[in-house]
Design an enzyme around this catalytic site. Structure first.
Site, short mmCIF file in Angstrom:
data_model
loop_
_atom_site.label_atom_id
_atom_site.label_comp_id
_atom_site.label_asym_id
_atom_site.label_seq_id
_atom_site.Cartn_x
_atom_site.Cartn_y
_atom_site.Cartn_z
CD GLU A 135 0.47 5.89 1.47
OE1 GLU A 135 0.64 6.28 2.63
OE2 GLU A 135 -0.45 5.11 1.13
CB ALA B 273 -10.93 -20.03 -6.78
CE LYS C 161 -15.73 -6.96 -5.58
NZ LYS C 161 -15.97 -7.05 -7.02
CG ASP D 188 -12.27 -7.47 -6.96
OD1 ASP D 188 -12.02 -6.26 -7.07
OD2 ASP D 188 -13.41 -7.94 -7.18
CG HIS E 30 4.37 10.66 4.89
ND1 HIS E 30 3.71 10.11 3.81
CD2 HIS E 30 4.24 9.77 5.91
CE1 HIS E 30 3.19 8.95 4.16
NE2 HIS E 30 3.49 8.71 5.43
#
Length: 888
Positions: free
Chosen positions: A559, A654, A691, A767, A866
């Site tokens: 982007e 972790a 998630k 992730d 943009h």
């Protein structure tokens, strides 16, 4: 049952190599010390004469003994020659250690048996060398060498011990019983030889079960450093050769051996305890008499030298038969080391071309060859290169003709993960490897399978077409291509060829790179069915002044304006004196769902978990699964008969999902012991929540909860951000607060936190899907300072799910980005500190991005920026794509 015991034994020995090695060496030295300083003080030739021994020495047995020694040396030579064909110096070295230490243990036992008499070793060692078997030792070593990591080394050693241990134990028992029959013959020399044989078998068994697996584990751990990621000792082609089915013993043979053992035990019992119960003819006494150690025939003399000088002189003095033996050993050693190495390396090269290539540059005609994916390996190539090699072989950079017309593809994208200096646009890099002639036409499947299963050949003796033929015939699973090929890259290449034939546009993969990537870190950790890697531009924003430190923040994104905007926010924060941050909480969660017979039963379990006694029981079970996982609290909710339990625990550096899941599973098992009627429906009941947008993460937090703040002076707001404090506060209230509330947002009270979070996550190996919860953020702005013209900004992010070890953080490019921030790997001094520091950096960078975007909105610059930075100036109609193609 036996296999399980041997597996546990192998895992223990491989996990504690130093303890086992020190223990076995100490035990052997103690035995040697006992031999030297205790027992009979009569030493033949030093303080006692042994006339009968002199007679034995003058006998014709010298010729037989010399022949035996030569045969033993030849036997060991041929065993090591066979080991060299495997192509691994580590197998040779480990087998050598096995032989040396086994000989040392055996010598110690023999000296003890002969009551400190060293002369008997001349007769004993040849029988030991004849009975030593390096095949099992090398097989166990190959199990270990087929590993990709040190943890896998331990598991493979345990698996090898489970397979080889019972067989080796039974074989050792049978050999001892068979050879032991000779000790009952009544012939003194034969009895002594058989005793030596039994001791040889036992010494081999002792070393194989203790010292050897520990030594293998330690040697591979000390040599685990790698180039380009793959362990330097890892030999992937062993993985298919050492399948368990191929090493499992024949049950019929095992039964025959057991029956034979029982019969031999009966023979020994009858001969020793029933037929002749008197101990007069014991082997120890017989050996002493035969070697002249009988007190009645020995005469005491005064020593002329010290004991150590006596032993040294006996070791140095050499007879003619010893000269012959030593000469043969030296000749074979010279032949093995200097003359056979070149020959072996010319016929077998098991070196990984990725890890240790020898690169030369060869000029090729322009437009003759393209560096791009191929459909048929080595069947289409330049004449100049084919004339040079005359063979088909694997290359560092494969050379084939383009899949489409050359006029349509004047330029080719080239991506390199590694040393880009090896690339030359006008040259082709060819790895110099031994010449392996491959037929142009694929051979039958049966012949290909034989080559594939041959440890001395393997997949590199098969062409890509033959491998594809085996995959299509279901002989090779497509998902195992990387493990079966000599290099992971070739497995990826063949999978691309298989996939290209199934696509409507065969050339679809030509712009997806796959070369020069370290796939050993991907396999079994990050991705399956790999066909390449996706290069994403990585920009840097900074310096970010956070907690009196400066950070250059890597951001992987496609982007436009994102990195530039964040960089402007970092500059504004730096000019304002920097930002401050704090970690409010640190605890990853997992929320399983269990079911009980009635809702009231669920309520009872909930009440028990909320007591100090119940929590202590669950915490003890949970904490036992890891040295980092420490259960902090439980949050429970009931829906009818279902009980949802939210475990929250620290996870070190972790991210912690796997660690917490393991602890949760153990805790649920313990809970089931107290409530047997409980049914575990799922270890994840979406009560975590992972998630997915969830209010519980926004309220209770998940992962790292961080707050960050900064004060931007009015001058910086005007000159850098090009707006005013009042305008930014007005936009923030109506956009981030009121607007998000009108939309019913959960945790989305910000301008674009997900942009920055995702860009950092991709760059740092996190992730990316966890940006859903990690992007929860509330941005607050208010006026501050003496005149209320300065801008106070804060970002609160309660659920940053992040880590610096495991998963994608093991990949080298992602590790490079973590190293930029100084948080790569685990923090040794304070476990978890690296992950917390990374979470603070994420929050600080989000605040910088919020600051810049809100300023652009307040000033009306968003669309303009943009249009300048986020629009491609390339004419898309000139590019060949799925929907826009040039007409002929």
């Amino acid at each position: 049952m036996l296999s399980r015991l041997f597996r546990m034994h192998g895992l223990f020995v491989a996990s504690h190599p130093w303890e086992v090695i020190v223990g076995t060496v100490t035990l052997t030295i103690c035995m040697m010390s006992m031999n030297m300083f205790t027992g009979n003080n009569k030493i033949c030739g030093w303080n006692y004469e042994c006339p009968k021994f002199e007679e034995d020495v003058l006998s014709s047995d010298i010729i037989i003994l010399t022949i035996t020694r030569c045969i033993a040396i030849l036997y060991i030579y041929f065993q090591f020659q066979n080991l060299r064909q495997l192509g691994s110096k580590y197998i040779l070295g480990i087998a050598g250690l096995f032989t040396i230490f086994s000989s040392f243990v055996f010598s110690t036992v023999v000296i003890h048996f002969l009551d400190k008499e060293l002369t008997g070793l001349n007769e004993a060692l040849p029988f030991f060398l004849l009975l030593i078997d390096l095949s099992r030792a090398s097989t166990l070593a190959k199990f270990a060498l087929s590993s990709n990591s040190q943890d896998e080394v331990r598991e493979n050693i345990a698996r090898g011990m489970a397979i080889l241990g019972p067989t080796f134990t039974l074989d050792a028992l049978v050999e001892c019983l068979v050879i032991g029959v000779g000790t009952m013959s009544g012939v003194r020399q034969l009895e002594i030889m058989c005793c030596f044989g039994c001791m040889s078998v036992l010494a081999n068994y002792f070393v194989f079960m203790t010292f050897f697996p520990a030594c293998v584990s330690l040697v591979l751990e000390l040599s685990r450093e790698s180039r380009e990621g793959r362990p330097i000792w890892q030999l992937s082609h062993f993985a298919r050769v050492l399948e368990e089915e191929e090493n499992k013993p024949n049950p019929v043979t095992q039964r025959v051996k057991m029956i034979m053992s029982l019969g031999l035990v009966l023979v020994h019992a009858h001969s020793r305890w029933i037929a002749d119960p008197s101990p007069q003819n014991s082997t120890a006494d017989t050996s002493k008499v035969s070697l002249g150690l009988d007190e009645n025939v020995s005469k005491r003399i005064e020593p002329s030298v010290s004991l150590w000088q006596f032993y040294l002189s006996k070791m140095i003095s050499m007879d003619i038969e010893q000269v012959i033996t030593l000469s043969l050993a030296l000749l074979l050693a010279v032949k093995y080391i200097f003359f056979e190495q070149t020959e072996t390396e010319s016929t077998l090269s098991l070196k990984n071309p990725i890890t240790s290539p020898v690169v030369t540059q060869k000029k090729v005609p322009d437009n003759c060859c393209r560096r791009e994916p191929m459909l048929v390996r080595n069947n289409q190539k330049c004449d100049s290169v084919e004339e040079e090699t005359g063979i088909n072989r694997e290359r560092k950079v494969e050379v084939i003709k383009p899949l489409v017309a050359e006029t349509d593809t004047p330029n080719r994208a080239t991506f390199v993960v590694g040393n880009s200096s090896l690339l030359d646009t006008s040259s082709v890099l060819v790895t110099q490897e031994p010449e392996i002639e491959l037929p142009r036409e694929p051979r039958p499947n049966e012949e290909c399978l034989q080559i594939l299963g041959n440890a001395e050949k393997g997949a590199k003796f098969l062409s890509d077409a033959e491998i594809i033929q085996l995959v299509n015939a279901k002989h090779i699973p497509a998902y195992k291509l990387e493990t079966l090929m000599e290099t992971h890259e070739r497995g990826v290449s063949i999978r691309r060829q298989l996939l290209s034939k199934k696509l409507s546009e065969p050339s679809s993969l030509q712009y997806l790179p796959y070369r020069d990537y370290n796939y050993s870190l991907v396999m079994g950790a990050c991705c399956e069915n790999v066909i390449g890697y996706m290069p994403i531009p990585v920009g840097v924003a900074g310096p970010l002044c956070l907690d009196e430190k400066e950070f250059q923040v890597p951001m992987a994104t496609t982007e436009g304006c994102l990195v530039a905007s964040t960089n402007r926010g970092c500059r504004a924060i730096g000019l304002g004196g920097g930002a401050s941050s704090r970690v409010l909480a640190d605890g990853m969660t997992r929320g399983p769902v269990v079911r009980l017979p009635r809702a009231c039963d669920s309520a009872e379990v909930k009440a028990w978990l909320e007591t100090s006694e119940g929590f202590a029981v669950i915490k003890e079970a949970f904490d036992s699964t890891s040295r980092f996982a420490r259960l902090q609290k439980l949050h429970t909710s009931i829906a009818g008969r279902n009980l949802y339990i939210r475990f929250q625990s620290r996870s070190g550096d972790a991210m912690g999902m796997n660690m917490i899941s393991k602890g949760t599973e153990k805790a649920l098992s313990k809970l089931h012991e107290y409530f047997p009627e409980m049914q575990i429906l799922a270890v994840s009941g979406n009560y975590c929540t992972d998630k997915k947008p969830a209010a519980i993460n926004w309220i209770e937090g998940r992962g790292k909860s961080v707050v960050c703040e900064a004060v931007i002076p009015a001058k910086v707001v005007r000159e850098v951000l090009k707006t005013t404090t009042e305008a930014m506060i007005e936009v923030n209230i109506n956009k981030n607060l009121v607007g998000s509330a009108m939309a019913g947002s959960i945790g989305g009270y910000n301008a674009h936190a997900a942009n920055i979070v995702t860009a950092i996550y991709i760059a740092c190996g996190q992730d990316a899907a966890q940006n859903v919860g990690s992007s929860n953020c509330i941005t607050l702005m208010e006026a501050s300072g003496p005149t209320n013209e300065d801008l106070y900004i804060s970002c609160t992010m309660p659920s940053i799910e992040i880590g610096t070890v495991g998963g994608g953080t093991n990949l080298l490019p992602q590790q490079a980005c973590l190293q930029m921030l100084g948080v790569q790997g685990a923090c040794k001094d304070n476990p978890g500190e690296n992950a917390r520091q990374l979470a603070r950096i994420v929050c600080g960078t989000v605040m910088a991005g919020e600051l810049s975007l809100m300023a652009a909105l307040a000033a009306g610059h968003l669309v303009k920026s943009h249009m300048i930075h986020n629009r491609s100036k390339i004419n898309l109609q000139d590019l060949q794509g799925a929907c826009t193609k040039k007409t002929a």
